[in-house]
Design a protein around this motif. Structure first.
Motif, mmCIF file in Angstrom:
data_model
loop_
_atom_site.group_PDB
_atom_site.id
_atom_site.type_symbol
_atom_site.label_atom_id
_atom_site.label_comp_id
_atom_site.label_asym_id
_atom_site.label_seq_id
_atom_site.Cartn_x
_atom_site.Cartn_y
_atom_site.Cartn_z
ATOM 1 N N ALA A 36 57.874 57.030 33.303
ATOM 2 C CA ALA A 36 56.814 56.653 32.373
ATOM 3 C C ALA A 36 56.068 57.875 31.867
ATOM 4 O O ALA A 36 55.735 57.980 30.679
ATOM 5 N N VAL A 37 55.792 58.832 32.763
ATOM 6 C CA VAL A 37 55.109 60.064 32.367
ATOM 7 C C VAL A 37 55.983 60.871 31.419
ATOM 8 O O VAL A 37 55.509 61.391 30.389
ATOM 9 N N ALA A 38 57.287 61.002 31.747
ATOM 10 C CA ALA A 38 58.201 61.783 30.905
ATOM 11 C C ALA A 38 58.281 61.198 29.495
ATOM 12 O O ALA A 38 58.275 61.933 28.497
ATOM 13 N N GLU A 39 58.351 59.877 29.412
ATOM 14 C CA GLU A 39 58.424 59.238 28.096
ATOM 15 C C GLU A 39 57.162 59.517 27.287
ATOM 16 O O GLU A 39 57.229 59.824 26.089
ATOM 17 N N ARG A 40 56.009 59.456 27.949
ATOM 18 C CA ARG A 40 54.753 59.713 27.249
ATOM 19 C C ARG A 40 54.663 61.171 26.799
ATOM 20 O O ARG A 40 54.184 61.477 25.699
ATOM 21 N N LEU A 41 55.111 62.082 27.624
ATOM 22 C CA LEU A 41 55.085 63.499 27.256
ATOM 23 C C LEU A 41 55.964 63.766 26.045
ATOM 24 O O LEU A 41 55.588 64.518 25.127
ATOM 25 N N ARG A 42 57.128 63.163 26.009
ATOM 26 C CA ARG A 42 58.051 63.395 24.883
ATOM 27 C C ARG A 42 57.532 62.762 23.598
ATOM 28 O O ARG A 42 57.771 63.273 22.495
ATOM 29 N N GLN A 43 56.803 61.650 23.744
ATOM 30 C CA GLN A 43 56.261 60.983 22.557
ATOM 31 C C GLN A 43 55.085 61.736 21.948
ATOM 32 O O GLN A 43 54.925 61.761 20.725
ATOM 33 N N THR A 44 54.265 62.352 22.783
ATOM 34 C CA THR A 44 52.980 62.881 22.310
ATOM 35 C C THR A 44 52.840 64.398 22.389
ATOM 36 O O THR A 44 51.956 64.966 21.742
ATOM 37 N N SER A 45 53.635 65.071 23.220
ATOM 38 C CA SER A 45 53.553 66.528 23.411
ATOM 39 C C SER A 45 52.109 67.006 23.609
ATOM 40 O O SER A 45 51.630 67.893 22.886
ATOM 41 N N PRO A 46 51.381 66.464 24.559
ATOM 42 C CA PRO A 46 49.969 66.840 24.737
ATOM 43 C C PRO A 46 49.822 68.139 25.514
ATOM 44 O O PRO A 46 50.740 68.586 26.200
ATOM 45 N N ASP A 47 48.632 68.728 25.408
ATOM 46 C CA ASP A 47 48.284 69.811 26.316
ATOM 47 C C ASP A 47 47.982 69.250 27.704
ATOM 48 O O ASP A 47 48.318 69.863 28.719
ATOM 49 N N VAL A 48 47.325 68.084 27.718
ATOM 50 C CA VAL A 48 46.966 67.437 28.984
ATOM 51 C C VAL A 48 47.246 65.944 28.857
ATOM 52 O O VAL A 48 46.806 65.309 27.888
ATOM 53 N N LEU A 49 47.993 65.401 29.813
ATOM 54 C CA LEU A 49 48.210 63.962 29.910
ATOM 55 C C LEU A 49 47.450 63.446 31.129
ATOM 56 O O LEU A 49 47.696 63.891 32.252
ATOM 57 N N LEU A 50 46.551 62.525 30.906
ATOM 58 C CA LEU A 50 45.762 61.925 31.992
ATOM 59 C C LEU A 50 46.444 60.642 32.438
ATOM 60 O O LEU A 50 46.774 59.788 31.611
ATOM 61 N N VAL A 51 46.649 60.507 33.750
ATOM 62 C CA VAL A 51 47.336 59.336 34.291
ATOM 63 C C VAL A 51 46.381 58.561 35.185
ATOM 64 O O VAL A 51 45.524 59.136 35.855
ATOM 65 N N ASP A 52 46.559 57.259 35.207
ATOM 66 C CA ASP A 52 45.681 56.423 36.013
ATOM 67 C C ASP A 52 46.176 56.381 37.453
ATOM 68 O O ASP A 52 47.324 56.681 37.749
ATOM 69 N N HIS A 53 45.257 55.972 38.342
ATOM 70 C CA HIS A 53 45.561 55.971 39.767
ATOM 71 C C HIS A 53 44.950 54.765 40.445
ATOM 72 O O HIS A 53 44.131 54.040 39.859
ATOM 73 N N ALA A 54 45.334 54.569 41.688
ATOM 74 C CA ALA A 54 44.734 53.546 42.544
ATOM 75 C C ALA A 54 44.432 54.172 43.892
ATOM 76 O O ALA A 54 45.018 55.185 44.281
ATOM 77 N N LEU A 55 43.491 53.576 44.594
ATOM 78 C CA LEU A 55 43.068 54.057 45.910
ATOM 79 C C LEU A 55 43.737 53.222 46.991
ATOM 80 O O LEU A 55 43.722 51.991 46.930
ATOM 81 N N VAL A 56 44.314 53.893 47.986
ATOM 82 C CA VAL A 56 44.942 53.209 49.112
ATOM 83 C C VAL A 56 44.038 53.368 50.321
ATOM 84 O O VAL A 56 43.809 54.487 50.796
ATOM 85 N N ASN A 57 43.508 52.258 50.828
ATOM 86 C CA ASN A 57 42.613 52.278 51.978
ATOM 87 C C ASN A 57 43.390 52.394 53.276
ATOM 88 O O ASN A 57 44.597 52.110 53.332
ATOM 89 N N PRO A 58 42.735 52.821 54.346
ATOM 90 C CA PRO A 58 43.422 52.961 55.635
ATOM 91 C C PRO A 58 44.109 51.686 56.101
ATOM 92 O O PRO A 58 45.104 51.737 56.823
#
Length: 749
Positions: free
Chosen positions: A118-140
């Motif tokens: 998914a990241v590679a596809e976005r990079l090829r589509q947009t050629s950004p200087d910075v790509l920000l990706v979302d995350h989730a928190l995993v609790n203990p």
């Protein structure tokens, strides 16, 4: 430095789109899952390389890296001969990266299934200087929570600039939350910092400098929350590293002013928010270093505050003001409220149904629910709960009543409610509960007596049959209570309906004089009983011995024979920002060597004053009563300290350069300039003249003080606390008037 670089076993540079830089240190337990998430079957995209940097890890992490490298040619391992820290390890990995883009992954976290594709596809589509990706928190316990700011990823254009979407600065500023174009990053000439928070010295500048940004509205990264050893759960002096990292960020803004300058204010706001969040998070800054951490935050605020900066609203704005002014005691008093807000923010994240409600509302609901459950417990008729100044500590009228109750009503057990970081203000042997804790709520719910100089929290009403004693904390010169309806600049966001409801809970109001009784019974409407006893806190002044005065003077460094002048101004709450009213350094020098100026700033307006022979900053002194006992002369403006100090029959000088403004904006009950306790100065030059001429010591000044004292101190004979205790706790008849003694005394000996 060892490496397993094998050109024949690696993909060519043309095949590498993403270089994953993986610093590794003592993560043997988490490392296999991390590596599998990068190189395993869950990732269908193969155009990556993993540059793993073994930061001289003492466990088996290095050997695990080598095992994976043998099996997968996309992985290279660098073994550092000595531990250099996370930031330098990332730098070492970056120097060996070959991909068009670099992703700095932490070795105790993992990528989600399909994230690389998914990241590679976005990079090829947009050629950004910075790509920000979302995350989730995993609790203990394994629970996964979506990033609380996930909404910022929604409906984002394919590419944009920071100026077009400045809210992007509100995203987490970790290295792992973004993928950076390698040539762009190297061209910025940045380095990861050393110590804690090492990534922000790269993540902020790269975001500020980027000409082309993109966002991927997909959870690509799972962050391991609460891991032992993580800085977010570790108590350490290294949290001070935060300030050095932000200094590097502001140095970058200065260097790249053309592109980064427009965002200085937003970065500054994040700086203060970050520092206050670290301080508010339990267990991060060691207890014995909290005041020093706050001092560094205050210095940082003053050094980097932008010229056009204005405070945010609400609790955060109040926190920022206190940080800038170095007002640690007042700030510490607010911390329990802020910690409760932060804790309940986490609760909101775990309950999607409640995610749209503010943490404060949820906190209030939870406290109310538990408190109301505790109201069903049996009442304790021998229990009295005390608090003062919004739980800032052991002080004022409640403290005086508590001490006298221990003497006259020993069968009444007194317990103080105090903020967690103000527990040191509680004298040895005095029982207390920490504000907001279940024990505190349970204690308040069962108490027969409640004593405070401000209102208890609105959401915690007293139980049926309890007795609430409201002492207040000053004779009113300025407009108060419902009278502030006509002065909105001073009232701010006061909820008058709620105020009236809280007044209805009072059973007893302690009043120092008829003037206060007349004002308070009108502006605080209710069916309570008024005890005109004098102020219990003033007993300490009336009963002060010469030995006590000399002891306090010695502790303050006042030389024998020096005249101590206490300057204690009040807060201008009708103003957004408060400039110093008096140039204390200049005035202290003008007083001469035979005087010393004690400066007691209001806790909202504390200025950074370096003490000298002529000026001593006593703003953080725990007892205003002791300062009054030590002082030979008082200078004030509109503070209620003048009514207390008058019982000492020592000179009082009013310095009121903004009287007309204050009278119009705040509103007053009498003309201080005409009816005050001593000479009045409205300019600096006039104030100096009062002291040089000795006008404040003349018979005319003494006569003015006597009239003032007769009007406002009729019951202050040193037995006010006794009268309150006998009336409230012992059930004796309400006291009548008592004549206060007279006779001028001096603290200087």
């Amino acid at each position: 430095m060892a490496t397993n670089d094998n050109p024949a076993a690696q993909p060519s540079e043309e095949e590498v789109l993403i270089s994953v830089v993986l610093p590794v240190y003592q993560v043997q337990e988490f490392l296999p899952e991390c590596l599998d998430s990068l190189l395993g079957a869950s990732q269908s995209f193969g155009g990556i390389e993993v540059v793993a940097v073994d930061d001289c890890s003492p466990d088996g992490s290095g050997a695990l890296l080598d095992e994976y490298a043998v099996r997968d040619p996309r992985m290279r391992v660098v073994h550092l001969p000595e531990n250099v820290g996370l930031g330098q390890a990332r730098t070492e990995g970056l120097a060996r990266a070959k991909g068009d883009y670099v992703w700095f992954v932490d070795s105790d976290d993992r990528l989600t299934c399909g994230a690389l594709a998914a990241v590679a596809e976005r990079l090829r589509q947009t050629s950004p200087d910075v790509l920000l990706v979302d995350h989730a928190l995993v609790n203990p316990d394994g629970r996964v929570e979506r990033n609380a700011r996930a909404h910022l990823f929604q409906d984002a254009p394919e590419t944009f600039t920071l100026g077009e979407r400045p809210g992007t600065l509100d995203l987490i500023m970790t290295a792992w939350s973004r993928v950076l174009r390698r040539d762009f990053l190297l061209g910025l000439d940045l380095e990861f910092g050393r110590g804690y928070y090492e990534d922000i010295s790269v993540t902020y500048p790269s975001l500020l400098a980027a000409r082309r940004l993109s966002m991927l509205d997909r959870v690509c990264y799972h962050y391991q929350r609460g891991r032992e050893g993580a800085i977010t759960s570790t108590s350490s002096p290294k949290h001070f590293d935060l300030f050095g990292q932000y200094e590097r960020i502001f140095a970058f803004i200065d260097r790249e002013a053309g592109t980064a300058e427009p965002f200085r204010r937003a970065v500054f706001d994040r700086t203060v928010r970050h520092a206050t969040t670290v301080l508010a998070t339990p267990g991060l800054v060691p207890g014995n270093l909290r005041r020093d951490f706050f001092r560094r935050a205050s210095e940082h605020f003053q050094q980097f505050r932008p010229r056009d900066y204005s405070y945010p609203s609400g609790l955060r704005g109040l926190q920022y003001r206190l940080v800038e002014r170095g007002a640690y005691p007042a700030y510490a008093a607010l911390e329990p409220v802020n910690r409760l807000r932060l804790a309940l923010r986490a609760t909101l994240g775990r309950a999607r149904g409640a995610a749209r409600r503010t943490p404060r509302l949820v906190a209030t609901a939870l406290r109310r629910a538990y408190y109301r459950a505790c109201l069903r417990l049996p009442a304790d008729d021998t229990l009295a709960v005390y608090a003062a100044y919004w739980n800032r500590g052991y002080a004022c009228n409640p403290a005086a009543i508590f001490e006298k109750a221990r003497e006259l009503a020993p069968g009444i057990r007194g317990v103080w409610v105090v903020a967690k970081d103000r527990t040191a203000s509680i004298p040895p042997g005095v029982e207390y509960v920490v504000d907001g804790t279940p024990r505190c709520l349970r204690t308040m719910a069962r108490a027969k007596y409640l004593v405070n100089n401000v209102n208890f929290p609105y959401e915690l009403p007293k139980r049926r049959g309890a007795v609430l004693v409201q002492t207040q904390h000053g004779t009113p010169l300025k407009k108060m209570g419902t009278d502030l309806r006509d002065h909105p600049a001073a009232a701010r966001d006061m909820n008058f309906d709620r105020l009236v409801e809280q007044c209805g809970r009072w059973d007893v109001l302690v009043s120092p004089n008829p003037h206060t009784t007349e004002v308070f019974t009108r502006v605080y409407p209710g069916g309570y009983e008024v005890l005109e006893t004098g102020y219990p806190r003033v007993d300490r002044l009336v009963n002060a011995s010469l030995d006590r005065a000399n002891r306090v003077r010695g502790e303050l460094g006042i030389a024998p024979g020096q005249i101590a002048v206490l300057y204690a101004p009040t807060h201008r709450d009708h103003q957004n920002e408060t400039a110093p009213v008096l140039d204390v350094r200049r005035f202290g020098d003008q007083l001469g060597d035979d005087h010393v100026l004690l400066v007691r700033s209001h806790y909202f307006d504390i200025q950074r004053i370096s003490s000298s022979r002529s000026v001593v900053d006593v703003s953080s002194h725990p007892s205003i009563e002791d300062l009054c006992i030590a002082a030979d002369v008082l200078i004030t403006d509109y503070s209620s300290v003048m009514f207390d100090y008058a019982v000492l029959d020592r000179p009082i000088v009013i310095y009121a350069p903004d009287w007309e403004t204050y009278r119009r904006s705040r509103g007053v009950y009498f003309d201080l300039l005409a009816e005050g306790p001593g000479p009045v100065a409205t300019t600096h030059e006039r104030l100096v003249e009062v002291f040089r001429s000795g006008e404040h010591t003349r018979p005319s000044a003494a006569e003015r003080l006597a009239r003032f004292r007769d009007r406002f101190c009729p019951y202050d004979d040193g037995r006010a606390a006794e009268r309150v205790v006998r009336s409230v706790f012992l059930g004796e008849p309400a006291p009548g008037e008592s004549a206060a003694p007279s006779g001028r005394t001096s603290a200087a000996r």
